[in-house]
Design a protein around this motif. Structure first.
Motif, PDB file in Angstrom:
ATOM      1  N   HIS A  39       0.852  -1.273  -0.077  1.00 15.85           N
ATOM      2  CA  HIS A  39      -0.339   0.290   0.480  1.00 15.85           C
ATOM      3  C   HIS A  39       0.993   1.233  -0.145  1.00 15.85           C
ATOM      4  CE1 HIS A  39      -3.880  -1.995   1.565  1.00 15.85           C
ATOM      5  NE2 HIS A  39      -3.809  -1.990   0.464  1.00 15.85           N
ATOM      6  N   ASP A  40       2.380   1.121   1.077  1.00 13.56           N
ATOM      7  CA  ASP A  40       2.973   3.011   0.598  1.00 13.56           C
ATOM      8  C   ASP A  40       4.106   2.301  -0.285  1.00 13.56           C
ATOM      9  OD1 ASP A  40       0.666   4.021   2.041  1.00 13.56           O
ATOM     10  OD2 ASP A  40       1.580   3.180   4.034  1.00 13.56           O
ATOM     11  N   LEU A  41       4.477   3.065  -0.893  1.00 17.63           N
ATOM     12  CA  LEU A  41       5.705   2.091  -1.800  1.00 17.63           C
ATOM     13  C   LEU A  41       6.993   3.016  -1.134  1.00 17.63           C
ATOM     14  CD1 LEU A  41       6.713   1.302  -4.054  1.00 17.63           C
ATOM     15  CD2 LEU A  41       6.540   3.634  -5.529  1.00 17.63           C
ATOM     16  N   GLY A  42       6.529   4.398  -0.483  1.00 20.24           N
ATOM     17  CA  GLY A  42       8.131   5.325   0.141  1.00 20.24           C
ATOM     18  C   GLY A  42       8.616   4.899  -0.689  1.00 20.24           C
ATOM     19  N   GLU A  43       8.957   4.917  -1.759  1.00 23.03           N
ATOM     20  CA  GLU A  43      10.477   5.172  -2.786  1.00 23.03           C
ATOM     21  C   GLU A  43      10.293   6.187  -3.191  1.00 23.03           C
ATOM     22  OE1 GLU A  43      10.521   0.647  -4.196  1.00 23.03           O
ATOM     23  OE2 GLU A  43       9.757   2.056  -6.254  1.00 23.03           O
ATOM     24  N   ASP A  44      11.577   6.515  -3.630  1.00 20.02           N
ATOM     25  CA  ASP A  44      12.279   7.933  -4.442  1.00 20.02           C
ATOM     26  C   ASP A  44      12.181   7.996  -5.828  1.00 20.02           C
ATOM     27  OD1 ASP A  44      14.142   9.980  -5.222  1.00 20.02           O
ATOM     28  OD2 ASP A  44      13.903  10.972  -3.621  1.00 20.02           O
ATOM     29  N   GLU A  45      11.779   9.158  -6.416  1.00 16.95           N
ATOM     30  CA  GLU A  45      11.304   9.094  -7.990  1.00 16.95           C
ATOM     31  C   GLU A  45      12.883   8.538  -8.482  1.00 16.95           C
ATOM     32  OE1 GLU A  45      12.514  14.144  -9.883  1.00 16.95           O
ATOM     33  OE2 GLU A  45      10.422  12.939  -8.975  1.00 16.95           O
ATOM     34  N   ASN A  46      13.950   8.488  -8.636  1.00 19.17           N
ATOM     35  CA  ASN A  46      15.528   8.366  -8.279  1.00 19.17           C
ATOM     36  C   ASN A  46      15.881   6.785  -8.008  1.00 19.17           C
ATOM     37  OD1 ASN A  46      16.349  10.686  -9.635  1.00 19.17           O
ATOM     38  ND2 ASN A  46      16.855  11.195  -7.732  1.00 19.17           N
ATOM     39  N   ASP A  47      15.003   6.332  -7.328  1.00 20.59           N
ATOM     40  CA  ASP A  47      15.025   4.503  -6.721  1.00 20.59           C
ATOM     41  C   ASP A  47      15.302   3.473  -8.090  1.00 20.59           C
ATOM     42  OD1 ASP A  47      15.839   5.138  -4.327  1.00 20.59           O
ATOM     43  OD2 ASP A  47      13.609   4.949  -3.327  1.00 20.59           O
ATOM     44  N   PRO A  48      15.602   2.351  -8.327  1.00 19.21           N
ATOM     45  CA  PRO A  48      14.767   1.382  -8.901  1.00 19.21           C
ATOM     46  C   PRO A  48      14.279   1.404  -9.235  1.00 19.21           C
ATOM     47  CG  PRO A  48      16.172   0.894  -7.148  1.00 19.21           C
ATOM     48  CD  PRO A  48      16.564   2.507  -7.132  1.00 19.21           C
ATOM     49  N   ILE A  49      14.248   1.104 -10.130  1.00 17.49           N
ATOM     50  CA  ILE A  49      12.220  -0.271 -10.548  1.00 17.49           C
ATOM     51  C   ILE A  49      12.233  -1.447  -9.375  1.00 17.49           C
ATOM     52  CG2 ILE A  49      10.547  -1.220 -11.556  1.00 17.49           C
ATOM     53  CD1 ILE A  49      10.347   1.682 -11.438  1.00 17.49           C
ATOM     54  N   THR A  50      11.549  -2.050  -8.819  1.00 13.63           N
ATOM     55  CA  THR A  50      11.768  -3.328  -8.655  1.00 13.63           C
ATOM     56  C   THR A  50      10.475  -4.078  -8.139  1.00 13.63           C
ATOM     57  OG1 THR A  50      11.215  -2.284  -6.061  1.00 13.63           O
ATOM     58  CG2 THR A  50      13.497  -1.977  -6.327  1.00 13.63           C
TER      59      THR A  50
END
Length: 112
Positions: A39-50
């Protein structure tokens, strides 16, 4: 596997955490870790796609047994937001989902 099981406890309160606990008990720690945070991704726009990114977005683009757009999905859930705080949280989650979709599309198709 995570995409198929992520809503295993959907009918229960705190379903992501509860489903993750069930899967940990059965020895599926990696799947449980993904499900716990779908529900809550918590990723930054510069993080890789996982895998976590893909599961998060897939959860937002499917409603019951059909594909939906993010705007459709969030329009339906907006009706439940009756307080200013709930509406602000909903808007933040919608923006996170839109940003995630853009990141995935850019990674897949080179789109901005």
């Amino acid at each position: 596997t995570s995409a198929l099981l992520h809503d295993i406890a959907r009918a229960l309160p705190n379903h992501a955490e509860r489903g993750a606990r069930w899967l940990v008990r059965e020895g599926y720690e990696k799947v449980a870790a993904l499900i716990a945070c779908h529900h809550d991704l918590g990723e930054d726009e510069n993080d890789p796609i996982t895998e976590k990114t893909v599961l998060y977005l897939a959860d937002k683009l499917v409603l019951e047994d059909r594909e939906v757009t993010l705007s459709e999905r969030f329009a339906l859930s907006a009706e439940k937001c009756v307080t200013d705080e709930a509406r602000a949280s909903h808007e933040m989650k919608y923006r996170e989902a839109l940003n995630t979709q853009k990141r995935v599309e850019k990674a897949l198709f080179g789109r901005n």
